[in-house]
Design a protein around this motif. Structure first.
Motif, PDB file in Angstrom:
ATOM      1  N   TRP A   1      42.956  42.916  41.336  1.00  0.00           N
ATOM      2  CA  TRP A   1      43.773  41.503  40.482  1.00  0.00           C
ATOM      3  C   TRP A   1      43.835  42.267  38.969  1.00  0.00           C
TER       4      TRP A   1
ATOM      5  N   THR B   1      37.397  34.213  29.544  1.00  0.00           N
ATOM      6  CA  THR B   1      38.121  34.070  30.809  1.00  0.00           C
ATOM      7  C   THR B   1      37.303  33.534  31.930  1.00  0.00           C
TER       8      THR B   1
ATOM      9  N   ASP C   1      37.778  35.872  42.545  1.00  0.00           N
ATOM     10  CA  ASP C   1      38.089  36.819  41.270  1.00  0.00           C
ATOM     11  C   ASP C   1      39.697  36.643  40.863  1.00  0.00           C
ATOM     12  N   SER C   2      40.504  35.691  41.311  1.00  0.00           N
ATOM     13  CA  SER C   2      41.641  35.291  40.793  1.00  0.00           C
ATOM     14  C   SER C   2      41.163  34.580  39.498  1.00  0.00           C
ATOM     15  N   PRO C   3      42.487  34.423  38.465  1.00  0.00           N
ATOM     16  CA  PRO C   3      42.199  33.767  37.483  1.00  0.00           C
ATOM     17  C   PRO C   3      42.083  32.380  37.537  1.00  0.00           C
ATOM     18  N   ARG C   4      41.420  31.787  36.647  1.00  0.00           N
ATOM     19  CA  ARG C   4      41.292  30.233  36.520  1.00  0.00           C
ATOM     20  C   ARG C   4      41.983  29.768  35.154  1.00  0.00           C
TER      21      ARG C   4
ATOM     22  N   ARG D   1      38.333  43.226  41.810  1.00  0.00           N
ATOM     23  CA  ARG D   1      38.666  42.697  40.448  1.00  0.00           C
ATOM     24  C   ARG D   1      39.533  43.735  40.032  1.00  0.00           C
TER      25      ARG D   1
ATOM     26  N   TRP E   1      31.953  30.878  40.634  1.00  0.00           N
ATOM     27  CA  TRP E   1      32.742  31.544  39.543  1.00  0.00           C
ATOM     28  C   TRP E   1      32.097  32.848  38.683  1.00  0.00           C
TER      29      TRP E   1
ATOM     30  N   TRP F   1      37.159  33.229  35.974  1.00  0.00           N
ATOM     31  CA  TRP F   1      37.846  33.600  37.206  1.00  0.00           C
ATOM     32  C   TRP F   1      37.401  32.771  38.686  1.00  0.00           C
TER      33      TRP F   1
END
Length: 343
Positions: free
Chosen positions: A270, A152, A158-161, A267, A115, A154
């Protein structure tokens, strides 16, 4: 008479002190406040940057209190490993930390890009999870953001969490940062079991400790039902990062050196998708987080092993992210889904 004399004497001594101490005599309340704010900001930065390093990690997870008669908490689980954390960006008001897991198999080290955590001081918006496969940029007012940091998190591709806002503070001599309540998609440990609940509401706390730091997660495991979030069970998660370098740290640094340019472009892709739509929609997948995560990770490994050129990987990654993310305005999409659940 004695009281009046003591009062006058005290006033005279205070005036003398002010007169003989230029710093006190000329102190500007605004300057004092600015100095205190700067000192607090500097301490916050130091605490965030101190999370970088090499660690032995223990993940301690336990479902505790059931919130429904028909739910039985699952057995507690403890796992761990070795993790390298590196600062990959520091502009002063923004700090980015990348986590890399170092695992061993048959005497060989292999790296799992883990992460990422982005910290921004006094952000104007925070990217938050609002429903299955939907993340939305949430505005933060000037009053809400003052003196606060957003974190934040990720996923491995590298997609958001999830994202949250909180303040670093000292209580009982201990430093910590605590988030507001944040919605989060299920972690892999739960998603692969296809449980009855489908997301978390959580408060996250980061805290320095002697020899490392800890990450607390106070999770309510919930399910969206007819637009309302129904709680099923409470979970306590304590991740402990203890400084330790008696593992193949160089393998992590070598992997990152070979792949950092590739991941920088991932990154950016995204970020472009998020900026274009005020957020992002992407299909979730239990094993890896998103439906394109496995391929994005595989390409990173192939670059590090010399099996794939960086240029080819970047081209494919951009295409994957462009095709996997929603094309319409995310905030409009969120209004039409169970993401409007009331809390």
């Amino acid at each position: 008479m004695t009281i009046k004399f003591k009062t006058r004497l005290g006033a005279a001594l205070f005036a003398l002190a002010m007169a003989t101490s230029p710093a006190l005599a000329s102190a500007d309340p605004q300057q004092i406040a600015a100095t205190a704010t700067q000192a607090s900001f500097d301490q916050d930065r130091a605490d965030i940057l101190a999370m970088a390093g090499d660690y032995k990690v223990r993940f301690d997870m336990a479902e505790t209190t059931p919130w429904r008669d028909d739910y039985e908490p699952i057995k507690a689980k403890i796992s761990g490993g070795h993790e390298t954390v590196r600062v990959i960006k520091d502009t002063g008001r923004e700090i980015v930390l990348q986590h890399l897991l170092v695992a061993e198999h048959e005497g060989k080290s292999f790296i799992i890009k883990h992460w990422r955590q982005d910290w921004i001081y006094e952000p104007s918006e925070v990217l938050v999870y609002t429903g299955t496969g939907i993340w939305v940029n949430k505005d933060v007012s000037p009053e809400e953001r003052q003196g606060r940091w957003s974190q934040t998190v990720w996923q491995v591709d590298d997609s958001p969490r999830y994202g949250g806002l909180g303040r670093w503070q000292t209580v009982n001599g201990l430093r910590s940062w605590s988030s507001d309540w944040t919605a989060r998609p299920l972690a892999r440990r739960d998603a692969v079991r296809d449980p009855v609940y489908d997301h978390y509401q959580a408060i996250n706390r980061h805290q320095p400790m002697p020899g490392g730091w800890i990450h607390w997660q106070d999770n309510v495991k919930m399910k969206w039902v007819d637009g309302k979030a129904v709680p099923y069970v409470q979970e306590s998660v304590l991740n402990t990062y203890t400084r330790f370098d008696d593992y193949n740290v160089s393998a992590a640094d070598d992997y990152w050196k070979k792949t950092e340019s590739y991941w920088a472009e991932v990154r950016k892709a995204w970020d472009k998708a998020i900026a274009a739509n005020g957020g992002v929609t992407v299909e979730e997948e239990a094993q890896t987080g998103t439906v394109i995560s496995a391929r994005l990770l595989t390409m990173g490994t192939e670059i590090s092993e010399g099996k794939l050129t960086e240029a080819a990987a970047i081209k494919e990654a951009r295409s994957l992210i462009q095709n996997a993310t929603g094309k319409g305005p995310v905030k409009s999409a969120a209004k039409k889904t169970q993401a409007t659940a009331e809390y």
